[in-house]
Each structure stands twice: as C-alpha cells, then as structure tokens.
Design an enzyme around this catalytic site. Structure first.
Site, PDB file in Angstrom:
ATOM      1  N   MET A 192       4.867  60.572  57.896  1.00  0.00           N
ATOM      2  CA  MET A 192       5.460  61.140  56.671  1.00  0.00           C
ATOM      3  C   MET A 192       6.960  61.178  56.891  1.00  0.00           C
ATOM      4  O   MET A 192       7.574  62.239  57.041  1.00  0.00           O
ATOM      5  CB  MET A 192       4.884  62.534  56.413  1.00  0.00           C
ATOM      6  CG  MET A 192       3.464  62.475  55.870  1.00  0.00           C
ATOM      7  SD  MET A 192       2.606  64.039  56.067  1.00  0.00           S
ATOM      8  CE  MET A 192       2.038  63.834  57.757  1.00  0.00           C
ATOM      9  N   PHE A 230       2.205  70.126  54.760  1.00  0.00           N
ATOM     10  CA  PHE A 230       1.662  71.337  55.382  1.00  0.00           C
ATOM     11  C   PHE A 230       0.142  71.237  55.503  1.00  0.00           C
ATOM     12  O   PHE A 230      -0.510  70.658  54.636  1.00  0.00           O
ATOM     13  CB  PHE A 230       2.005  72.570  54.533  1.00  0.00           C
ATOM     14  CG  PHE A 230       3.477  72.727  54.308  1.00  0.00           C
ATOM     15  CD1 PHE A 230       4.279  73.396  55.230  1.00  0.00           C
ATOM     16  CD2 PHE A 230       4.083  72.155  53.189  1.00  0.00           C
ATOM     17  CE1 PHE A 230       5.651  73.501  55.031  1.00  0.00           C
ATOM     18  CE2 PHE A 230       5.458  72.252  52.986  1.00  0.00           C
ATOM     19  CZ  PHE A 230       6.241  72.935  53.912  1.00  0.00           C
ATOM     20  N   GLY A 231      -0.370  71.851  56.571  1.00  0.00           N
ATOM     21  CA  GLY A 231      -1.817  72.006  56.681  1.00  0.00           C
ATOM     22  C   GLY A 231      -2.253  73.200  55.844  1.00  0.00           C
ATOM     23  O   GLY A 231      -1.423  73.975  55.358  1.00  0.00           O
ATOM     24  N   MET A 257      -3.907  61.009  49.787  1.00  0.00           N
ATOM     25  CA  MET A 257      -3.495  62.395  50.033  1.00  0.00           C
ATOM     26  C   MET A 257      -4.171  63.277  48.988  1.00  0.00           C
ATOM     27  O   MET A 257      -4.022  63.069  47.783  1.00  0.00           O
ATOM     28  CB  MET A 257      -1.974  62.539  49.925  1.00  0.00           C
ATOM     29  CG  MET A 257      -1.187  61.840  51.016  1.00  0.00           C
ATOM     30  SD  MET A 257      -1.712  62.226  52.702  1.00  0.00           S
ATOM     31  CE  MET A 257      -1.520  64.009  52.762  1.00  0.00           C
ATOM     32  N   SER A 304      -7.044  67.099  62.540  1.00  0.00           N
ATOM     33  CA  SER A 304      -5.596  66.973  62.517  1.00  0.00           C
ATOM     34  C   SER A 304      -4.962  67.858  63.582  1.00  0.00           C
ATOM     35  O   SER A 304      -5.098  69.078  63.564  1.00  0.00           O
ATOM     36  CB  SER A 304      -5.058  67.352  61.138  1.00  0.00           C
ATOM     37  OG  SER A 304      -3.657  67.400  61.204  1.00  0.00           O
ATOM     38  N   ASP A 307       0.002  63.855  62.595  1.00  0.00           N
ATOM     39  CA  ASP A 307       0.925  63.966  61.461  1.00  0.00           C
ATOM     40  C   ASP A 307       2.370  64.042  61.923  1.00  0.00           C
ATOM     41  O   ASP A 307       2.779  65.021  62.535  1.00  0.00           O
ATOM     42  CB  ASP A 307       0.619  65.242  60.667  1.00  0.00           C
ATOM     43  CG  ASP A 307      -0.651  65.122  59.851  1.00  0.00           C
ATOM     44  OD1 ASP A 307      -0.800  64.105  59.135  1.00  0.00           O
ATOM     45  OD2 ASP A 307      -1.490  66.036  59.936  1.00  0.00           O
ATOM     46  N   MET A 312       6.168  64.332  60.730  1.00  0.00           N
ATOM     47  CA  MET A 312       6.976  64.721  59.558  1.00  0.00           C
ATOM     48  C   MET A 312       8.441  64.819  59.950  1.00  0.00           C
ATOM     49  O   MET A 312       8.758  65.359  61.015  1.00  0.00           O
ATOM     50  CB  MET A 312       6.535  66.092  59.052  1.00  0.00           C
ATOM     51  CG  MET A 312       5.068  66.171  58.702  1.00  0.00           C
ATOM     52  SD  MET A 312       4.674  67.821  58.125  1.00  0.00           S
ATOM     53  CE  MET A 312       2.890  67.652  57.934  1.00  0.00           C
ATOM     54  N   ASP A 368      -7.124  62.937  53.139  1.00  0.00           N
ATOM     55  CA  ASP A 368      -6.297  63.811  53.975  1.00  0.00           C
ATOM     56  C   ASP A 368      -5.778  65.006  53.183  1.00  0.00           C
ATOM     57  O   ASP A 368      -4.928  64.857  52.307  1.00  0.00           O
ATOM     58  CB  ASP A 368      -5.123  62.988  54.530  1.00  0.00           C
ATOM     59  CG  ASP A 368      -4.334  63.752  55.577  1.00  0.00           C
ATOM     60  OD1 ASP A 368      -4.779  64.830  55.999  1.00  0.00           O
ATOM     61  OD2 ASP A 368      -3.257  63.252  55.962  1.00  0.00           O
ATOM     62  N   HIS A 410      -6.121  62.762  64.341  1.00  0.00           N
ATOM     63  CA  HIS A 410      -5.166  62.506  63.254  1.00  0.00           C
ATOM     64  C   HIS A 410      -3.825  63.135  63.638  1.00  0.00           C
ATOM     65  O   HIS A 410      -3.748  64.321  63.951  1.00  0.00           O
ATOM     66  CB  HIS A 410      -5.687  63.089  61.934  1.00  0.00           C
ATOM     67  CG  HIS A 410      -4.824  62.774  60.758  1.00  0.00           C
ATOM     68  ND1 HIS A 410      -4.805  61.531  60.149  1.00  0.00           N
ATOM     69  CD2 HIS A 410      -3.927  63.534  60.081  1.00  0.00           C
ATOM     70  CE1 HIS A 410      -3.940  61.552  59.145  1.00  0.00           C
ATOM     71  NE2 HIS A 410      -3.388  62.752  59.081  1.00  0.00           N
ATOM     72  N   HIS A 421      -0.124  59.180  61.163  1.00  0.00           N
ATOM     73  CA  HIS A 421       0.244  59.280  59.741  1.00  0.00           C
ATOM     74  C   HIS A 421       1.731  59.617  59.672  1.00  0.00           C
ATOM     75  O   HIS A 421       2.140  60.733  59.975  1.00  0.00           O
ATOM     76  CB  HIS A 421      -0.624  60.392  59.109  1.00  0.00           C
ATOM     77  CG  HIS A 421      -0.299  60.695  57.681  1.00  0.00           C
ATOM     78  ND1 HIS A 421      -0.744  61.843  57.046  1.00  0.00           N
ATOM     79  CD2 HIS A 421       0.408  60.012  56.748  1.00  0.00           C
ATOM     80  CE1 HIS A 421      -0.307  61.854  55.794  1.00  0.00           C
ATOM     81  NE2 HIS A 421       0.396  60.763  55.586  1.00  0.00           N
TER      82      HIS A 421
HETATM   83  C1  DX5 Z   1      -0.650  67.151  55.333  1.00  0.00           C
HETATM   84  C2  DX5 Z   1      -1.135  66.389  56.524  1.00  0.00           C
HETATM   85  C3  DX5 Z   1      -2.589  66.598  56.787  1.00  0.00           C
HETATM   86  C4  DX5 Z   1      -2.931  67.980  57.216  1.00  0.00           C
HETATM   87  C5  DX5 Z   1      -4.360  68.243  56.863  1.00  0.00           C
HETATM   88  O1  DX5 Z   1       0.664  66.834  55.104  1.00  0.00           O
HETATM   89  O2  DX5 Z   1      -0.944  65.012  56.331  1.00  0.00           O
HETATM   90  O3  DX5 Z   1      -3.063  65.665  57.734  1.00  0.00           O
HETATM   91  O4  DX5 Z   1      -2.744  68.190  58.593  1.00  0.00           O
HETATM   92  O5  DX5 Z   1      -4.623  69.566  57.119  1.00  0.00           O
HETATM   93  P1  DX5 Z   1      -5.663  70.425  56.301  1.00  0.00           P
HETATM   94  O6  DX5 Z   1      -7.014  69.875  56.601  1.00  0.00           O
HETATM   95  O7  DX5 Z   1      -5.442  71.788  56.853  1.00  0.00           O
HETATM   96  O8  DX5 Z   1      -5.309  70.322  54.851  1.00  0.00           O
HETATM   97 ZN    ZN Z   2      -2.075  63.560  57.646  1.00  0.00          ZN
END
Ligand code: DX5
Ligand code: ZN
Length: 219
Positions: free
Chosen positions: A70, A145-146, A139, A10, A37, A39, A177, A35, A68
C-alpha cells in the site's frame, strides 16, 4: 478452482512485542500464507512496517509471504521485496501509472504478480491486464488499518470478478482483504473467493490458532 480456500492471517494485527511467537503460531497453525501489509503513510493514512520486519519473516516464516504494497511508486521496491523472499507481490492499481509493466517486472523476478483494488475501484480497471495476473486482491475495507468493518458490496464485486475470470479462462486467485470473519467467509468463497485474509478476527480472539482452524474448518 474448487480447491479449499487459502487462509492468510495478517501480520499487521500480530503482537509486535513478541513477533517471533506469533510467526511460530502461524507456522504451526493451519494457515496457508502470511499476509504482509506494507504501508507508506502516503498512499494510505498509516505507516506499518518495512524491511526489518520482512527480514524477521524471511528468517522465521515457513509459509509463503503474501506481500501487499500500500505504497506509491511500488516499482522502486519490487526487487527488494523479491530478494526478501516474497512469494506474491501485490500492488495497488490506483498507485500504478504503468500497471502492465509493473506486473511484468514482478513476474520477471519469479514472484507471483497481484493487483489490489480499493472498494471504489471498478473491476473494469483490470480488463487489459488479465493475462498478467496471478492474484487479485479485492479490498473489502478502505486500506490503512486492521479491524475495520467489512463492506457488503464486496460480494457483488467478487461474483463479477469471478464471472469475468471464467469467461476469459484466466486462472488468477481472488483474495479478499479486510473485515473477514467466520460470518462472511463462506459467502465470499461461494461468490468466488480463493484466499481470505484475516487480521483482527484471528489475533483478537482468545486462541488465534484455534480461530484459524475454525475458519479453515468452514470449508
Ligand atoms: C488493510 C490491510 C488488511 C488488514 C486486514 O489495510 O490491507 O490486510 O490487515 O485486517 P482485518 O482482517 O483486521 O480487517
Ligand atoms: Zn492487506
């Protein structure tokens, strides 16, 4: 479906002060996809990045871009992400009033169509769009958040989705994910997952490229 699972680091966890270097690292690693993200601060309580970063990825990334979204009203941006080289576009079921139509319009752009569902959303929500799916993102954290903790119920959900897929002869990929690491990757793949996203586990490690190889090496 017995292919080795794909690994999609990601970009959210990359070093944005040196994004080009992290993109090259992924290019040269054993990773399969990027990947990406997106947001909007409305659908999820965080903002990530948008088209300027997509431009950089389009220019430098040599592997498929797994986008992805969001965001609310994702239909407004499908054309743009398609033009910017997305290989897959996944929308959230919770954000789409006309999910069937949205999936069709993604495919019409020649892009693989995916649906992401939040931890609380049941897989039954996909029941009437099975034919339109190239990808389902389960999910395994609440999106936004990561670096969050993996939700254990995801194993059960993955198994149920995988069973439903085989029962109906569908061929969409199951992507997990959130919170994926070397400790849960195998169990997820055994439950039916085909794609693993990994952000924090890869980028906070000392040697991200090696961590990618180690994850791939589990299979
Ligand atoms: C969360 C994101 C994920 C995130 C995954 O909202 O959609 O893709 O970046 O990160 P990790 O592996 O750190 O949970
Ligand atoms: Zn994601």
């Amino acid at each position: 479906m017995n292919q080795k699972p794909f690994l999609a680091p990601s970009v959210l966890s990359a070093d944005f002060s040196n994004l080009g270097a992290d993109i090259q690292m992924i290019n040269q690693s054993q990773a399969d996809w990027f990947h990406v993200d997106i947001m909007d601060g409305v659908f999820v309580p965080n903002l990530s990045f948008g088209f300027p970063v997509m431009e950089a990825l389009k220019k430098l990334a040599q592997k498929p871009l797994d986008v992805h979204l969001m965001i609310v009203e994702p239909d407004r941006y499908i054309d743009r992400f398609a033009e910017m080289g997305a290989a897959n576009i996944s929308v959230h079921a919770e954000a789409c009033t006309h999910l069937h139509r949205t999936l069709q319009s993604i495919r019409q752009k020649g892009v693989k169509a995916g649906v992401a569902i939040n931890p609380h959303t049941s897989i039954q929500t996909l029941e009437n769009v099975g034919e339109e799916l190239d990808l389902v993102i389960l999910m395994s954290v609440n999106p936004g958040f990561g670096g969050q903790k993996f939700i254990e119920n995801t194993y059960r959900k993955t198994e149920m989705l995988s069973e439903w897929r085989s029962k109906n002869g569908y061929d969409f990929l199951i992507e997990i994910d959130g919170g994926v690491n070397a400790g849960n990757a195998k169990k997820l793949v055994n439950a039916g997952a085909n794609v693993l996203v990994a952000g924090n586990f890869v980028f906070s490690s000392e040697n991200p490229s090696q961590t990618i190889s180690d994850l791939k090496g589990l299979f």
